[in-house]
Design a protein around this motif. Structure first.
Motif, PDB file in Angstrom:
ATOM      1  N   ARG A 103      68.591  13.827  37.470  1.00 20.53           N
ATOM      2  CA  ARG A 103      69.803  13.642  36.662  1.00 20.53           C
ATOM      3  C   ARG A 103      70.676  14.893  36.751  1.00 20.53           C
ATOM      4  N   PHE A 104      71.973  14.671  36.952  1.00 19.75           N
ATOM      5  CA  PHE A 104      72.941  15.752  37.134  1.00 19.75           C
ATOM      6  C   PHE A 104      73.908  15.781  35.950  1.00 19.75           C
ATOM      7  N   THR A 105      74.268  16.981  35.541  1.00 15.67           N
ATOM      8  CA  THR A 105      75.376  17.177  34.598  1.00 15.67           C
ATOM      9  C   THR A 105      76.276  18.262  35.166  1.00 15.67           C
ATOM     10  N   LEU A 106      77.562  17.939  35.292  1.00 14.30           N
ATOM     11  CA  LEU A 106      78.546  18.903  35.750  1.00 14.30           C
ATOM     12  C   LEU A 106      79.585  19.083  34.658  1.00 14.30           C
ATOM     13  N   GLN A 107      79.993  20.317  34.441  1.00  6.23           N
ATOM     14  CA  GLN A 107      80.980  20.612  33.402  1.00  6.23           C
ATOM     15  C   GLN A 107      81.924  21.686  33.893  1.00  6.23           C
ATOM     16  N   ASN A 108      83.205  21.499  33.606  1.00  4.77           N
ATOM     17  CA  ASN A 108      84.215  22.478  33.990  1.00  4.77           C
ATOM     18  C   ASN A 108      85.262  22.506  32.887  1.00  4.77           C
ATOM     19  N   GLY A 109      85.694  23.701  32.491  1.00  4.19           N
ATOM     20  CA  GLY A 109      86.672  23.766  31.410  1.00  4.19           C
ATOM     21  C   GLY A 109      87.392  25.088  31.351  1.00  4.19           C
ATOM     22  N   HIS A 110      88.448  25.099  30.546  1.00 10.99           N
ATOM     23  CA  HIS A 110      89.242  26.320  30.352  1.00 10.99           C
ATOM     24  C   HIS A 110      89.836  26.304  28.953  1.00 10.99           C
ATOM     25  N   GLN A 111      89.912  27.493  28.345  1.00  9.12           N
ATOM     26  CA  GLN A 111      90.491  27.665  27.010  1.00  9.12           C
ATOM     27  C   GLN A 111      91.455  28.835  27.030  1.00  9.12           C
ATOM     28  N   ASP A 112      92.703  28.608  26.625  1.00 10.64           N
ATOM     29  CA  ASP A 112      93.660  29.699  26.466  1.00 10.64           C
ATOM     30  C   ASP A 112      93.331  30.471  25.186  1.00 10.64           C
ATOM     31  N   TYR A 113      93.783  31.691  25.127  1.00 17.93           N
ATOM     32  CA  TYR A 113      93.518  32.475  23.918  1.00 17.93           C
ATOM     33  C   TYR A 113      94.414  32.007  22.775  1.00 17.93           C
ATOM     34  N   SER A 114      93.953  32.263  21.570  1.00 17.36           N
ATOM     35  CA  SER A 114      94.770  32.042  20.374  1.00 17.36           C
ATOM     36  C   SER A 114      95.086  33.395  19.761  1.00 17.36           C
ATOM     37  N   ASN A 115      96.122  33.439  18.954  1.00 13.44           N
ATOM     38  CA  ASN A 115      96.536  34.722  18.377  1.00 13.44           C
ATOM     39  C   ASN A 115      97.059  34.518  16.970  1.00 13.44           C
ATOM     40  N   ARG A 116      96.373  35.122  15.993  1.00 12.53           N
ATOM     41  CA  ARG A 116      96.823  35.081  14.606  1.00 12.53           C
ATOM     42  C   ARG A 116      97.101  36.492  14.079  1.00 12.53           C
ATOM     43  N   ALA A 117      97.353  37.428  14.990  1.00  9.36           N
ATOM     44  CA  ALA A 117      97.683  38.799  14.580  1.00  9.36           C
ATOM     45  C   ALA A 117      99.058  38.829  13.929  1.00  9.36           C
ATOM     46  N   GLY A 118      99.274  39.832  13.116  1.00 11.84           N
ATOM     47  CA  GLY A 118     100.588  40.065  12.526  1.00 11.84           C
ATOM     48  C   GLY A 118     101.193  41.341  13.081  1.00 11.84           C
ATOM     49  N   PRO A 119     102.477  41.579  12.826  1.00 12.60           N
ATOM     50  CA  PRO A 119     103.103  42.830  13.283  1.00 12.60           C
ATOM     51  C   PRO A 119     102.572  44.026  12.503  1.00 12.60           C
ATOM     52  N   ASN A 120     102.588  45.167  13.115  1.00 14.93           N
ATOM     53  CA  ASN A 120     102.209  46.411  12.461  1.00 14.93           C
ATOM     54  C   ASN A 120     103.319  46.776  11.482  1.00 14.93           C
ATOM     55  N   ARG A 121     103.009  46.789  10.169  1.00 12.49           N
ATOM     56  CA  ARG A 121     104.072  46.999   9.183  1.00 12.49           C
ATOM     57  C   ARG A 121     104.645  48.406   9.222  1.00 12.49           C
ATOM     58  N   THR A 122     103.936  49.335   9.875  1.00 10.48           N
ATOM     59  CA  THR A 122     104.511  50.672  10.026  1.00 10.48           C
ATOM     60  C   THR A 122     105.418  50.775  11.249  1.00 10.48           C
ATOM     61  N   ARG A 123     105.401  49.730  12.095  1.00 11.27           N
ATOM     62  CA  ARG A 123     106.236  49.696  13.296  1.00 11.27           C
ATOM     63  C   ARG A 123     106.748  48.266  13.499  1.00 11.27           C
ATOM     64  N   ALA A 124     107.376  47.731  12.460  1.00 12.05           N
ATOM     65  CA  ALA A 124     107.778  46.328  12.451  1.00 12.05           C
ATOM     66  C   ALA A 124     108.743  45.992  13.579  1.00 12.05           C
ATOM     67  N   TRP A 125     109.526  46.982  14.044  1.00 16.37           N
ATOM     68  CA  TRP A 125     110.505  46.718  15.101  1.00 16.37           C
ATOM     69  C   TRP A 125     109.856  46.332  16.433  1.00 16.37           C
ATOM     70  N   GLU A 126     108.564  46.621  16.578  1.00 16.82           N
ATOM     71  CA  GLU A 126     107.895  46.286  17.829  1.00 16.82           C
ATOM     72  C   GLU A 126     107.458  44.821  17.891  1.00 16.82           C
ATOM     73  N   GLY A 127     107.508  44.114  16.750  1.00 20.03           N
ATOM     74  CA  GLY A 127     107.028  42.746  16.715  1.00 20.03           C
ATOM     75  C   GLY A 127     105.505  42.700  16.734  1.00 20.03           C
ATOM     76  N   THR A 128     104.949  41.568  17.128  1.00 21.58           N
ATOM     77  CA  THR A 128     103.495  41.409  17.194  1.00 21.58           C
ATOM     78  C   THR A 128     103.002  41.905  18.551  1.00 21.58           C
ATOM     79  N   THR A 129     102.232  42.960  18.506  1.00 19.73           N
ATOM     80  CA  THR A 129     101.725  43.564  19.748  1.00 19.73           C
ATOM     81  C   THR A 129     100.214  43.389  19.904  1.00 19.73           C
ATOM     82  N   GLN A 130      99.533  43.045  18.810  1.00 22.00           N
ATOM     83  CA  GLN A 130      98.083  42.874  18.826  1.00 22.00           C
ATOM     84  C   GLN A 130      97.733  41.419  19.143  1.00 22.00           C
TER      85      GLN A 130
END
Length: 808
Positions: A221-248
């Motif tokens: 019996r054979f099982t083959l699997q292939n997949g891909h997942q993009d990253y997710s991002n829930r970071a916020g901007p650095n409040r001490t450097r808000a002008w840079e936007g979200t960098t993390q």
């Protein structure tokens, strides 16, 4: 028509008030006179060949492939966590590559205190050691997600200690994954989805099919699997450097995976068969480190004028092969002889980075680095023999089982390229930013072996009283011998009601990674950290407990953990459609192995003490080592109920309800080593983050799962409501920075349509887009890390998906 839907509505209301069961399967309960004899035959926790789930002496969940598929996820660990309330699957982030081999926990205990079997054979651990401030910290756990769900027939989860049957690691319980077999049937499936926030897009394709061998003399019996997942991002901007936007970046990693699984069997005459199974899996995962802005001391404007985010890559190769022969003699002896190999190899790399010391000394620096390789492997040889004997003084046959196992385990660290770990003598920070390479001093190859023997007896002492007794002896080459025992009893008052109980001792051998792992990492430490330094990103080192620097700061050789498990419960089948079970348990663990708190090496008194003993030029602000520092106690209750509504022409409704309450407590902290007290700097081997949090209340004490599956004609609808109890994140030194996170309710829904051999599914997990509470400002790295890595359901929000499957 009105009467039909009125009947359905009434059934739904009754289901929500009467409850149902942990989602095992939608199979109706057996008839009353057969209730304790029929059901799924289990192979976990017993050596008898006729023990069923309904007659088990110890609590066990049997989870079918169908129920796994209904969870909507492509990850095995996530699926189990949505089905079994005592099992949790945290989703760490911003913790080096801990998110590439996420651990599963049973009853809030360490991930390496759960034994994983595949077809009853010990599965190998991953190479990654969880070393950062995440749940499961200090463990080298099995990576369940290396096993494709398409290959699985069912899973047996034994919620009881089982070292007397299986050896090391089976303190919290056993997860036995049973693979699909036979030449008939198969399936092809394609799924895809993304989070409602618009990221984390993923897809996966799988195929499972069998082939007959030599006129049905065997199958493959054979099982083959292939997949891909993009990253997710829930970071916020650095409040001490808000002008840079979200960098993390803060969320799930980017992952690509490929897997091939084989399972086969071939007859050898009429009384024996050859069997084999194994796999090759590859996973390529990329996780973010911390963003270095221009105000950061590790910024390099000449290379990165706008700052930079190092990316950590782990390229994992996982392999296994089990080969054996089993049969039954004319005299009734069942025998099984097998050889087992498993290994995991993880190659580390860092991109979008720089080595500042290398740049200072040589005028240039690579931006991509090979950081080294971790490898873990095991080989086992097992002989298992069993037979049912009839005696004149017992009314039922006695199952005698005995056997032996030889187990060899190995762990290896290969150093990275020079530029990945170079520090020089300039005082400028060295090593690749984000994840510095393993140094030649970290490199090494280590191994050990174990010889074990076991014997067990199992019988029904009367027609109502079942019993089992098991003893296992182990002899490890690195720490010596240990013996474990187990006793279980069950009394069936009627065919519908029984009481059961068990008592056992167990152990867990210190893993080779815990004994020999050595590394320097860069992490963010918030205010009130154990280093005694301001909030910031610092290098800390993990060293073997017997290394010179660890010895000077109280390190000692590791000893095995010892456990005592007690369980008592009841099983009740009051009517055919309703099944209930409740089990109370207590687990005490002595000499529990934990990773110590980070002991500051940046203080002048410590540096002078180390220098006086020949230790100079440390490239880190603190060290940690593994230690048998604590004793713990786990107490809890599991409730499992199920109810099947037969609605006639209106379809069927299987309701399930399960609940777990689990309280972990550190009952004793070993006295601080004299070497630490002598320094007079309040350095502690274990800090409050571990004592009250990671070993106790940072895992929710309670979890409730209520689900239903409604089938009518070609349609089916599944829904699951999960309540995660509150949990607390503890600061290492400052109680004012502790935070308790409120309990949360999540709803998962899926709609299925069956057309001949096709199934089409649309679903959504976390339908109401529920997030954990936000982290208080003092702990959120200036706003860039707004959610807790301890959240039991992550912090990605709603996930919407679709599936298409063809089965034959």
């Amino acid at each position: 028509m009105h009467q039909r839907y009125h009947k359905l509505a009434s059934a739904l209301l009754l289901a929500l008030s009467a409850g149902g069961a942990v989602a095992q399967d939608a199979t109706p309960a057996p008839a009353p006179d057969k209730a304790k004899n029929l059901g799924t035959v289990i192979v976990t926790g017993t050596r008898a060949d006729n023990r069923t789930e309904s007659s088990s002496l110890t609590p066990i969940d049997v989870v079918s492939a169908k129920v796994l598929q209904q969870t909507g996820t492509a990850e095995l660990s996530t699926a189990l966590a949505r089905i079994i309330p005592s099992l949790t699957f945290p989703r760490p982030a911003a913790a080096d590559t801990a998110d590439s081999q996420r651990p599963a926990q049973l009853r809030g205990l360490s991930p390496d205190q759960v034994l994983v079997l595949v077809n009853g054979k010990r599965w190998h651990p991953g190479a990654i050691l969880l070393t950062n401030g995440v749940l499961g910290r200090g463990s080298q756990a099995v990576d369940l997600n290396t096993i494709p769900m398409a290959a699985i027939d069912h899973i047996e989860v034994l919620r009881d200690g089982a070292s007397a049957q299986y050896g090391s690691d089976a303190i919290a319980g056993v997860i036995n994954i049973v693979l699909k077999g036979g030449a008939d049937g198969g399936a092809v499936e394609l799924s895809g989805g993304q989070y409602s926030a618009g990221d984390g897009r993923q897809w996966q394709g799988s195929a499972n099919f069998g082939l007959p061998l030599n006129n049905d003399q065997g199958w493959l019996r054979f099982t083959l699997q292939n997949g891909h997942q993009d990253y997710s991002n829930r970071a916020g901007p650095n409040r001490t450097r808000a002008w840079e936007g979200t960098t993390q970046r803060f969320g799930d990693p980017e992952v690509g995976d490929h897997n091939l699984f084989l399972n086969g069997q071939y007859k050898l005459g009429v009384s024996a068969e050859l069997y084999a199974f194994g796999h090759v899996g590859k996973r390529d995962s990329t996780s973010p480190a911390f963003f270095r802005n221009l105000a950061n001391s590790n910024s390099v404007p000449s290379l990165y004028p706008n700052g930079y985010l190092p990316l950590e890559n782990s390229d994992s190769l996982d392999q296994s092969l089990v080969f054996g022969v089993r049969g039954k003699t004319a005299g009734g002896w069942r025998w099984d002889v097998s050889a087992n190999y498993g290994g995991n190899r993880v190659s580390y790399g860092t991109q979008n980075s720089v080595n500042r010391a290398f740049l200072h000394d040589f005028g240039y620096s690579p931006t991509s680095f090979h950081d080294g390789i971790l490898s873990a492997s095991q080989q086992a040889f097992d002989v298992d023999i069993a037979k049912e004997f009839s005696t004149g003084w017992l009314p039922n046959p006695v199952t005698l089982a005995f056997g032996a196992e030889y187990l060899r385990q190995a762990y290896k660290i290969d150093a990275g390229d020079l530029a990945s770990y170079y520090t020089g003598t300039s005082g400028v920070s060295g090593g690749a930013q984000g994840f510095g390479g393993f140094q030649p001093a970290n490199a090494g190859s280590h191994s050990r072996h174990d010889v074990a023997e076991y014997i067990s007896l199992e019988t029904n002492l009367t027609d109502k009283l079942g019993s089992s007794l098991a003893v296992r002896h182990e002899d490890y080459s690195d720490f010596g011998t240990t013996t474990s025992g187990a006793l279980a009893l069950r009394y069936d008052f009627t065919d519908r009601f029984a009481l059961r109980g068990s008592a056992s001792t167990g152990f867990r051998a210190p893993s080779l990674a815990q004994q020999y792992y050595s590394y320097v990492s860069s992490l963010y430490y918030g205010a009130g950290n154990s280093l005694g330094l301001p909030a910031g990103i610092y290098n800390t080192g993990i060293v073997p407990s017997t290394s010179p620097v660890a010895r000077l700061l109280g390190g000692e050789p590791l000893k095995p953990e010892k456990s005592r498990n007690f369980t008592v419960g009841a099983v009740w089948n009051p009517i055919d459609a309703l099944n209930l079970s409740v089990d109370l348990y207590q687990i005490t663990i002595d000499n529990r192995i934990v990773l110590s708190s980070n002991l500051s090496t940046s203080k002048p008194a410590v540096q002078s003490y180390l220098a006086a003993n020949g230790i100079t030029g440390l490239n880190y602000s603190g060290i940690a080592y593994f230690t048998n520092a604590v004793n713990t106690r786990t107490r809890g209750v599991d409730l499992v109920t199920s109810y099947l509504f037969d609605l006639g022409n209106a379809g069927t409704l299987q309701t399930t309800l399960s609940y777990n309450y689990n309280k972990n407590k550190v009952t004793d902290v070993k006295a601080n080593p004299a070497a630490l007290d002598a320094l007079g700097l309040n350095l502690k081997r274990i800090d409050r983050r571990d004592q009250y949090g990671l070993l106790a209340d940072t895992t929710p004490r309670s979890k409730l799962i209520l689900s239903g599956l409604y089938n009518i004609d070609r349609w089916s609808v599944s829904g699951t409501v999960t309540r995660y109890g509150k949990f607390t994140s503890y600061n290492s030194t400052n109680p004012a920075l502790d935070q308790t996170f409120a309990s949360k309710w999540l709803l998962d829904l899926a709609l299925n349509y069956n057309l001949d051999r096709w199934t089409f599914t649309l679903g959504a997990d976390n339908v109401f887009d529920t997030y954990p509470d936000r982290v208080i400002p003092a702990n959120d790295n200036n706003g860039t890390l707004p959610y807790s890595v301890f959240s039991p359901f992550g912090f990605n929000g709603a996930y919407v998906y679709g599936k298409v499957a063809y089965r034959w």
